[in-house]
Design a protein around this motif. Structure first.
Motif, PDB file in Angstrom:
ATOM      1  N   ILE A 172     -59.663 -28.914   2.491  1.00  0.00           N
ATOM      2  CA  ILE A 172     -58.390 -28.986   1.771  1.00  0.00           C
ATOM      3  C   ILE A 172     -57.346 -28.325   2.655  1.00  0.00           C
ATOM      4  O   ILE A 172     -57.562 -27.221   3.166  1.00  0.00           O
ATOM      5  CB  ILE A 172     -58.493 -28.330   0.382  1.00  0.00           C
ATOM      6  N   MET A 173     -56.230 -29.011   2.878  1.00  0.00           N
ATOM      7  CA  MET A 173     -55.314 -28.530   3.919  1.00  0.00           C
ATOM      8  C   MET A 173     -53.846 -28.716   3.537  1.00  0.00           C
ATOM      9  O   MET A 173     -53.475 -29.713   2.926  1.00  0.00           O
ATOM     10  CB  MET A 173     -55.574 -29.234   5.255  1.00  0.00           C
ATOM     11  N   VAL A 174     -53.076 -27.716   3.903  1.00  0.00           N
ATOM     12  CA  VAL A 174     -51.625 -27.833   3.856  1.00  0.00           C
ATOM     13  C   VAL A 174     -51.183 -28.392   5.200  1.00  0.00           C
ATOM     14  O   VAL A 174     -51.375 -27.757   6.246  1.00  0.00           O
ATOM     15  CB  VAL A 174     -50.962 -26.475   3.586  1.00  0.00           C
ATOM     16  N   VAL A 223     -53.155 -35.177  13.469  1.00  0.00           N
ATOM     17  CA  VAL A 223     -53.242 -33.719  13.466  1.00  0.00           C
ATOM     18  C   VAL A 223     -53.452 -33.232  14.893  1.00  0.00           C
ATOM     19  O   VAL A 223     -54.326 -33.723  15.608  1.00  0.00           O
ATOM     20  CB  VAL A 223     -54.403 -33.241  12.565  1.00  0.00           C
ATOM     21  N   ASP A 224     -52.666 -32.239  15.314  1.00  0.00           N
ATOM     22  CA  ASP A 224     -52.851 -31.694  16.666  1.00  0.00           C
ATOM     23  C   ASP A 224     -53.223 -30.213  16.653  1.00  0.00           C
ATOM     24  O   ASP A 224     -53.269 -29.572  17.702  1.00  0.00           O
ATOM     25  CB  ASP A 224     -51.611 -31.929  17.528  1.00  0.00           C
ATOM     26  N   GLY A 225     -53.502 -29.669  15.469  1.00  0.00           N
ATOM     27  CA  GLY A 225     -53.941 -28.283  15.394  1.00  0.00           C
ATOM     28  C   GLY A 225     -54.438 -27.934  14.007  1.00  0.00           C
ATOM     29  O   GLY A 225     -53.791 -28.281  13.011  1.00  0.00           O
ATOM     30  N   VAL A 226     -55.599 -27.288  13.925  1.00  0.00           N
ATOM     31  CA  VAL A 226     -56.193 -26.899  12.638  1.00  0.00           C
ATOM     32  C   VAL A 226     -56.501 -25.413  12.675  1.00  0.00           C
ATOM     33  O   VAL A 226     -57.110 -24.917  13.628  1.00  0.00           O
ATOM     34  CB  VAL A 226     -57.490 -27.686  12.345  1.00  0.00           C
ATOM     35  N   VAL A 227     -56.067 -24.692  11.651  1.00  0.00           N
ATOM     36  CA  VAL A 227     -56.346 -23.264  11.524  1.00  0.00           C
ATOM     37  C   VAL A 227     -57.037 -23.033  10.176  1.00  0.00           C
ATOM     38  O   VAL A 227     -56.504 -23.410   9.131  1.00  0.00           O
ATOM     39  CB  VAL A 227     -55.061 -22.413  11.597  1.00  0.00           C
ATOM     40  N   GLY A 243     -60.387 -24.174   3.059  1.00  0.00           N
ATOM     41  CA  GLY A 243     -58.940 -24.245   3.161  1.00  0.00           C
ATOM     42  C   GLY A 243     -58.422 -24.062   4.566  1.00  0.00           C
ATOM     43  O   GLY A 243     -58.794 -23.123   5.267  1.00  0.00           O
ATOM     44  N   CYS A 244     -57.525 -24.949   4.973  1.00  0.00           N
ATOM     45  CA  CYS A 244     -56.981 -24.933   6.331  1.00  0.00           C
ATOM     46  C   CYS A 244     -55.483 -25.248   6.333  1.00  0.00           C
ATOM     47  O   CYS A 244     -54.938 -25.773   5.358  1.00  0.00           O
ATOM     48  CB  CYS A 244     -57.682 -25.984   7.204  1.00  0.00           C
ATOM     49  N   PHE A 245     -54.843 -24.940   7.466  1.00  0.00           N
ATOM     50  CA  PHE A 245     -53.502 -25.420   7.765  1.00  0.00           C
ATOM     51  C   PHE A 245     -53.646 -26.471   8.871  1.00  0.00           C
ATOM     52  O   PHE A 245     -54.343 -26.240   9.862  1.00  0.00           O
ATOM     53  CB  PHE A 245     -52.606 -24.288   8.241  1.00  0.00           C
ATOM     54  N   ALA A 246     -52.996 -27.617   8.691  1.00  0.00           N
ATOM     55  CA  ALA A 246     -53.090 -28.708   9.661  1.00  0.00           C
ATOM     56  C   ALA A 246     -51.695 -29.022  10.195  1.00  0.00           C
ATOM     57  O   ALA A 246     -50.818 -29.462   9.440  1.00  0.00           O
ATOM     58  CB  ALA A 246     -53.700 -29.946   9.014  1.00  0.00           C
ATOM     59  N   HIS A 247     -51.489 -28.786  11.487  1.00  0.00           N
ATOM     60  CA  HIS A 247     -50.196 -29.077  12.096  1.00  0.00           C
ATOM     61  C   HIS A 247     -50.167 -30.521  12.591  1.00  0.00           C
ATOM     62  O   HIS A 247     -51.135 -31.014  13.163  1.00  0.00           O
ATOM     63  CB  HIS A 247     -49.914 -28.137  13.266  1.00  0.00           C
ATOM     64  N   VAL A 248     -49.045 -31.198  12.352  1.00  0.00           N
ATOM     65  CA  VAL A 248     -48.880 -32.573  12.823  1.00  0.00           C
ATOM     66  C   VAL A 248     -47.619 -32.652  13.672  1.00  0.00           C
ATOM     67  O   VAL A 248     -46.662 -31.887  13.482  1.00  0.00           O
ATOM     68  CB  VAL A 248     -48.797 -33.580  11.649  1.00  0.00           C
TER      69      VAL A 248
END
Length: 304
Positions: A172-174, A223-227, A243-248
């Motif tokens: 699950i990601m923001v 997506v180019d980065g997952v934290v 839970g993750c943050f996904a940068h696009v």
């Protein structure tokens, strides 16, 4: 890390080594000190006072179990074994066990009112009872299985296969870019309700690969980065929310109409306002029981 995620914080020692000893398990079942948490139709026995709490029973409740049913060992606390029992077979379990001041409550509804430790125990017990109900037969030979190791597994007496309850991992990601985050609206949800994107992990995937795949499938973004941020047990029926943050890099959406009714970008200020003054906005966010709420809040507090 902020406030503990709901359904985490289980204080019981799960006694993984001890539960393999059948004699020890029988000894605990025979102890007058044992404590039993009852469920009926997956609703938990609780007291809904000013501070809600789980209502534990004595071993006499075992007299009301369905023939062949065995209490499921949850763990040990202060030397006392704690079990879960399923009273679904009783038409009126409250009358049968003769208690006052407690009733069977919807597990999801009461969870937010329970102390953190109680909510963690509820998550374990509900998921375990549900798993045993669904896995009474061997997936290899079809024979009836039996409870083993205090309830941490089922074993097939015919072919010897052992079956273990496993949580189903969900990412699950923001999704975010700059000072905006992307939230989606599920097809079955109320209008203008938005949450983090989510989906089940597939076989042979890493967390990062699952996040990237789900975002690509649901909104068409790369997506180019997952934290990783944090996780949550979700016992409806037995998921592990990761839970993750996904940068696009991009922002142009291609929404999958099968998965979502819509998706939109929100500014950080919009989200903060919705969290602090929900009555002032025209869209809704998940409540504190869900990890999505905590992820969204954590994103507003991140230093980008």
């Amino acid at each position: 890390m902020h406030t503990m995620i709901p359904f985490s914080g289980n204080p019981l020692d799960r006694a993984a080594n001890l539960r393999r000893d059948d004699a020890w398990v029988l000894e605990q079942l025979g102890s007058v000190e044992g404590r039993y948490l009852a469920f009926s139709r997956l609703n938990v026995l609780a007291r809904a006072a000013e501070q809600a709490e789980l209502h534990w029973l004595e071993s006499s409740v075992c007299e009301h179990l369905e023939d062949g049913a065995i209490p499921l060992l949850l763990g040990v606390r202060d030397g006392v074994a704690h079990f879960a029992v399923d009273l679904t077979s009783l038409s009126d379990p409250i009358a049968a066990i003769g208690i006052e001041g407690a009733d069977f409550a919807d597990s999801r509804g009461i969870a937010v009112s329970l102390p953190e430790g109680d909510a963690g125990i509820l998550a374990q017990a509900r998921a375990l009872i549900d798993w045993h109900t669904r896995h009474r037969f061997c997936g290899s030979c079809g024979s009836a299985t039996v409870v083993a190791s205090g309830g941490s597994m089922r074993k097939c007496p015919n072919c010897g296969d052992e079956h273990y309850p496993n949580p189903h991992p969900v990412v699950i990601m923001v999704v975010w870019r700059g000072d905006q985050c992307l939230l989606g609206s599920g097809r079955q949800w109320a209008q203008q309700r938005y949450s983090a994107l989510a989906g089940f992990m597939d076989l042979g995937e890493t967390i990062e690969e699952a996040v990237a795949r789900e975002v690509k499938e649901e909104v068409g973004l790369e997506v180019d980065g997952v934290v990783y941020q944090e996780s949550q047990p979700w016992p409806f029926p037995s998921n592990l929310m990761i839970g993750c943050f996904a940068h696009v890099a991009g922002e142009d959406l291609t929404v999958d109409p099968v998965e979502l009714s819509g998706a939109r970008w929100f500014s950080r200020d919009e989200i903060r306002n919705a969290l602090e003054r929900p009555e002032s906005v025209e869209f809704g966010l998940p409540g504190p029981i869900a990890i999505a709420h905590h992820l969204i809040r954590a994103w507003t507090e991140r230093e980008i």
